[in-house]
Enzyme design. Structure first.
Site, mmCIF file in Angstrom:
data_model
loop_
_atom_site.group_PDB
_atom_site.id
_atom_site.type_symbol
_atom_site.label_atom_id
_atom_site.label_comp_id
_atom_site.label_asym_id
_atom_site.label_seq_id
_atom_site.Cartn_x
_atom_site.Cartn_y
_atom_site.Cartn_z
ATOM 1 N N ARG A 1 0.773 -1.240 0.190
ATOM 2 C CA ARG A 1 0.081 -0.038 0.340
ATOM 3 C C ARG A 1 0.584 0.898 -0.130
ATOM 4 N NH1 ARG A 1 -4.121 0.672 4.431
ATOM 5 N NH2 ARG A 1 -4.839 -1.665 4.091
ATOM 6 N N HIS B 1 -7.625 -4.263 -8.031
ATOM 7 C CA HIS B 1 -7.411 -2.673 -6.385
ATOM 8 C C HIS B 1 -8.960 -2.706 -6.261
ATOM 9 C CE1 HIS B 1 -5.282 -0.557 -4.314
ATOM 10 N NE2 HIS B 1 -6.153 0.095 -3.711
ATOM 11 N N TYR C 1 -17.534 13.112 -14.042
ATOM 12 C CA TYR C 1 -17.386 14.410 -14.446
ATOM 13 C C TYR C 1 -15.805 14.605 -15.330
ATOM 14 C CZ TYR C 1 -21.471 16.190 -12.700
ATOM 15 O OH TYR C 1 -22.974 16.369 -11.524
#
Length: 670
Positions: free
Chosen positions: A29, A75, A119
């Site tokens: 991570r 993931h 968006y």
């Protein structure tokens, strides 16, 4: 069926579970790989975009599509972490070379957040293509994804040193990394320096890598922090905004800020300055406003008529984020993501170059195999062309056994015969012998080149150098961040107090440094104090006192020598067992430290090193020959098979030596 209950201590279970969790955070991570400079989520996002064919010359695709595809395939830890990664990879004010080309609102240096993923749109940037180059040529290993339905790369090929160029930051469990971005041209020049001169020292590398290069520009004050970071992996930089004085009105002055330190939020910076002016903690300022536009940053700080501009500016540097401290901690995963280590500049370059040499070798083997397969196929087609009428007749008159008949008649193998059978008759009739022969000749030349490249290490390093040079010339630009010299600047060793310490090494490879002051003098009849706690069956093999500024040489049983400064050995209490040597030196698997030697100056002509092997070989070597030792060590003595070094020591030129050889008599057991 009887139920089996395993009883265990709650503390032991918690300790084991937390250790597993912390290692997962470290390796999967928060900490980047030293080879490609990426964390797993970053690697997965880039690879998924590559799989979606979102190249830099293709249309942008909705970020939501990229996030969903990455989460579904590679993931499965939530869409927010994936989108945040995508956003950061696209922000050119955070990355030295943005890896994602974003379209839409991806946040700003003002502190604005990115628009929702539905968006915005994204695709790979041009430089990202170098991160993924040749990934389809078996250059890196692939492993199953979380549900074993897909394959994902362990590491990306990364044809440029991304760890340094883009930097990274991450907080794991018990450790953190904070690597600043650097100038691509400077870093590649340092790589070429190491390729040309494997003995290159830190000053040699710093001729090329001047220091971090922040995308927000700014000014780094002094070089001691840079040198400390590059020498030890840790250092602190003072980064200052770029300012200038501007006259306006009648005898009035204003301060213009055109560049701010890295990772400073401009909106919060202005708000903080305004709050301090309102609270009377900053005096002499009449107005603060932001005039930033598309032409660049411009923060205007108007001063009162009677204010001293330099005094006000100095107070701004001291009390606001117009001047910040950047703490460098170059921690990354090495040894195929198995071990987090603090890396010096040279160590990072060595890890990267070794990885790139492996990439070229694997790519060349892949190209060689493909060329050999094609050449083999052409050999069959040339045979078919020479006997085209008979080949066509066999295919026409055979029903289910055309391939077997071709193999029997022309001594072809299965691959060659199948290729002929798969061709349409009109294509088979149109075979051009001259074209086939030219292609075959070109393949033979390529095969010879690949074989030579695989057998010649110098040639391989030359190919690596040429490819790095091409990337440098294509993407390199001038550095953004200025580095200013500071008067009376101190060196890293000036920051470390010189003191006498006891250095202890055990047979199992644990080493420590303990200040002499911890070993208090004892009166007559003293019972002594415990100097080290060792593991069962471990024992001390070498102990001596030396200064923190002395050089410590480590001689291994294989004849190699490593070097560290005294202060680079971790300090431990007198009863602690110390740190395993593999966390300090790049020793090879199975290599063992036999002897430690210390001295102050490599330039002394009268000082020699004397080495003895188990089979009775001796060697004297001038200490000055070990002046330049890279992080991976240097071979000071070549050994015969089965031999090993047993003792190394410092001697003077005219010293007389007596070597005792103990011989074992097998029949008597002596």
């Amino acid at each position: 069926m009887s139920e089996k209950i395993l009883r265990t201590e709650y503390s032991e279970e918690m300790q084991k579970s937390y250790l597993d969790y912390s290692m997962s955070v470290i390796t999967s991570r928060a900490i980047p790989d030293a080879r490609d400079g990426l964390k797993p989520v970053q690697r997965r996002v880039l690879y998924d975009m590559s799989e979606l064919h979102l190249d830099h010359d293709k249309p942008h695709r909705k970020s939501a599509r990229i996030v969903g595809d990455t989460m579904g395939k590679y993931h499965p830890h939530g869409d927010s972490s994936i989108y945040e990664t995508l956003v950061v990879l696209s922000q050119d004010f955070k990355k030295g070379m943005a890896l994602v080309d974003g379209h839409g609102n991806f946040g700003s240096i003002e502190g604005d957040g990115a628009a929702a993923m539905r968006y915005t749109e994204a695709r790979l940037s041009k430089i990202s293509m170098e991160m993924l180059a040749d990934i389809g040529k078996d250059t890196v290993d692939f492993v199953p994804n979380f549900d074993e339905t897909e394959k994902e790369p362990v590491v990306l090929p990364s044809r440029y040193p991304n760890l340094l160029v883009n930097g990274t930051t991450g907080i794991a469990v018990g450790m953190a990394t904070n690597i600043p971005p650097h100038n691509l041209r400077e870093v590649i020049n340092a790589c070429i320096c190491v390729l040309d001169n494997p003995e290159a020292t830190l000053p040699d590398l710093m001729e090329h890598v001047k220091g971090p290069d922040f995308p927000t520009k700014g000014i780094i004050m002094g070089r001691s922090g840079i040198r400390a970071a590059y020498a030890t992996g840790r250092g602190r930089l003072m980064v200052r905004a770029r300012t200038e004085f501007e006259e306006f009105g009648k005898d009035r002055t204003r301060i213009i800020v055109t560049e701010i330190p890295y990772q400073v939020n401009k909106r919060m910076l202005i708000k903080n300055m305004a709050d301090q002016v309102e609270d009377k903690r900053l005096e002499g300022i009449s107005d603060i406003r932001d005039e930033t536009d598309r032409n660049g940053m411009r923060i205007v700080i108007e001063l009162k008529k009677d204010a001293n501009p330099q005094v006000v500016l100095n107070r701004l540097f001291a009390q606001t984020q117009l001047q910040t401290t950047f703490a460098i901690n170059m921690l990354a995963l090495v040894n195929n993501q198995s071990q987090p280590k603090i890396l010096s500049l040279r160590h990072i370059l060595d890890e990267y170059l070794a990885f790139q040499e492996e990439i070229i070798i694997r790519r060349t083997k892949y190209d060689l195999r493909k060329a050999q397969e094609r050449a083999h196929l052409l050999e069959g087609l040339l045979i078919a062309q020479d006997n085209i009428d008979e080949v066509i007749k066999i295919i026409r008159t055979s029903y289910d056994n055309a391939k077997e008949n071709l193999m029997s008649r022309f001594h072809l193998d299965d691959v060659q015969a199948q290729a002929i059978c798969d061709m349409r008759l009109i294509a088979l009739q149109g075979l051009n012998r001259e074209k086939l022969e030219n292609e075959y000749k070109e393949l033979e030349e390529r095969i010879a080149y690949f074989n030579k490249l695989l057998s010649d290490e110098e040639m391989l390093r030359g190919v690596l150098k040429d490819e790095l040079t091409a990337i440098r010339d294509k993407y390199g630009d001038e550095r953004y961040t200025e580095i200013q010299d500071v008067e009376d600047e101190i060196d890293i060793e000036d920051l470390i107090e010189e003191e006498q310490c006891v250095f202890t090494l055990t047979q199992a490879g644990y080493i420590k440094r303990t200040p002499v002051s911890e070993y208090a003098a004892q009166s007559k009849g003293g019972m002594g104090k415990k100097g080290i706690t060792t593991r069962e069956e471990d024992y001390v093999v070498d102990v001596f006192t030396a200064s923190t500024h002395d050089y410590i040489l480590f001689f291994t049983d294989t004849g190699k020598v490593y070097r560290k400064k005294g202060y680079q050995i971790p300090e431990s209490g007198k009863t602690a067992k110390g740190t395993n040597i593999v966390n300090i030196l790049q020793v090879e698997q199975g290599e063992r430290i036999q002897t430690m030697v210390h001295f102050r100056d490599f330039t002394e002509d009268e000082v020699y090193l004397f080495m003895v092997t188990r089979n009775g070989t001796v060697k004297r070597l001038a200490a000055s020959a070990l002046k330049n030792i890279r992080a991976s060590g240097i071979r000071a003595l070549r050994l015969d098979e089965g031999d090993e070094t047993v003792k190394s020591t410092l001697i003077e030129r005219n010293l007389r030596l007596v070597v005792y050889i103990a011989r074992r008599f097998e029949n008597t057991g002596i």
